[in-house]
Design a protein around this motif. Structure first.
Motif, PDB file in Angstrom:
ATOM      1  N   GLN A 184       1.264  -1.277   0.093  1.00  0.00           N
ATOM      2  CA  GLN A 184       0.006   0.099   0.384  1.00  0.00           C
ATOM      3  C   GLN A 184       0.369   1.206   0.195  1.00  0.00           C
ATOM      4  OE1 GLN A 184      -2.970  -0.736   3.025  1.00  0.00           O
ATOM      5  NE2 GLN A 184      -4.018  -2.434   2.185  1.00  0.00           N
ATOM      6  N   GLN A 229      -5.716  -4.640  -3.979  1.00  0.00           N
ATOM      7  CA  GLN A 229      -5.246  -3.072  -3.274  1.00  0.00           C
ATOM      8  C   GLN A 229      -4.522  -2.366  -4.252  1.00  0.00           C
ATOM      9  OE1 GLN A 229      -7.260  -0.668  -1.749  1.00  0.00           O
ATOM     10  NE2 GLN A 229      -8.176  -3.105  -1.107  1.00  0.00           N
ATOM     11  N   ASN A 255      -5.149   0.661  -6.505  1.00  0.00           N
ATOM     12  CA  ASN A 255      -4.503   1.876  -6.095  1.00  0.00           C
ATOM     13  C   ASN A 255      -2.954   2.630  -7.303  1.00  0.00           C
ATOM     14  OD1 ASN A 255      -5.898   2.270  -3.977  1.00  0.00           O
ATOM     15  ND2 ASN A 255      -4.004   0.926  -2.290  1.00  0.00           N
TER      16      ASN A 255
END
Length: 207
Positions: free
Chosen positions: A85, A149, A153
């Protein structure tokens, strides 16, 4: 087999629990899940049966603890939310994916214990489907969700469906490990992993 089982004991990090997990790994590797007994595991771990059952109520919960330990040790560094992330510098999306895929494959195919444990899971999945489901669920929570994710992203990657892209990414890597190592198909389906990874990244990120 019961579908419910206790989570890995909180005491798993203690020396005694680690000794039990080590003995269990030894016995499962030598005999497989079905043939390994709690008596054998206690002997291999150097603990009494009452001590063994104080940490793990049955063989299933012990095997589940090994699955969680395996995933944590082998996958956490690759798929930790803290790593995936983090913002990827502009223009580095493909490089990041390439490096990630390379690390996963190289670390997996060069780890005999990991490969042997995977053989046990695949080999016992027919008779003990809950163990296989536990493994898939643990990998889903560790790998698929984090990779999804990542694709969502990173705008540079421009994938239409991040979840599908994550499945393709992880599935291609698993297929390579399965056919090349677990099924001993290196000479039958010969493929250099760098070539495979390059093609995978091109397919996922081609505009």
């Amino acid at each position: 087999m019961k579908s419910s089982h206790p989570k890995t004991p909180k005491r798993k990090a203690s020396p005694k629990a680690e000794a039990i997990l080590g003995g269990a790994m030894q016995e499962f590797m030598a005999h497989g899940y079905a043939a390994a007994s709690m008596d054998q595991i206690a002997g291999a771990a150097g603990v009494s049966k009452p001590t063994l059952y104080n940490y793990f109520q049955d063989k299933e919960s012990l095997f589940v603890a090994l699955i969680e330990k395996l995933v944590e040790e082998r996958f956490q560094d690759f798929f930790s939310p803290q790593q995936l992330q983090q913002p990827i510098p502009p223009g580095k999306g493909k490089i990041f994916l390439r490096q990630l895929a390379t690390r996963i494959i190289e670390n997996s195919v060069n780890d005999p214990q990991f490969l042997d444990f995977m053989r046990i899971i695949f080999g016992e999945s027919g008779r003990f489907p809950e163990l296989a489901r536990t493994f898939v669920g643990t990998v889903k929570a560790t790998a698929f969700e984090s990779i999804t994710q990542l694709f969502a992203n990173c705008r540079e990657l421009k994938v239409k469906d991040p979840e599908v892209a994550a499945r393709i990414f992880v599935g291609t890597i698993v297929h390579y490990i399965l056919t090349q190592k677990l099924l001993h198909g290196e000479d039958v389906l010969e493929m250099d992993h760098e070539r495979l990874i390059e093609g995978l990244i091109d397919c996922l990120t081609e505009n």
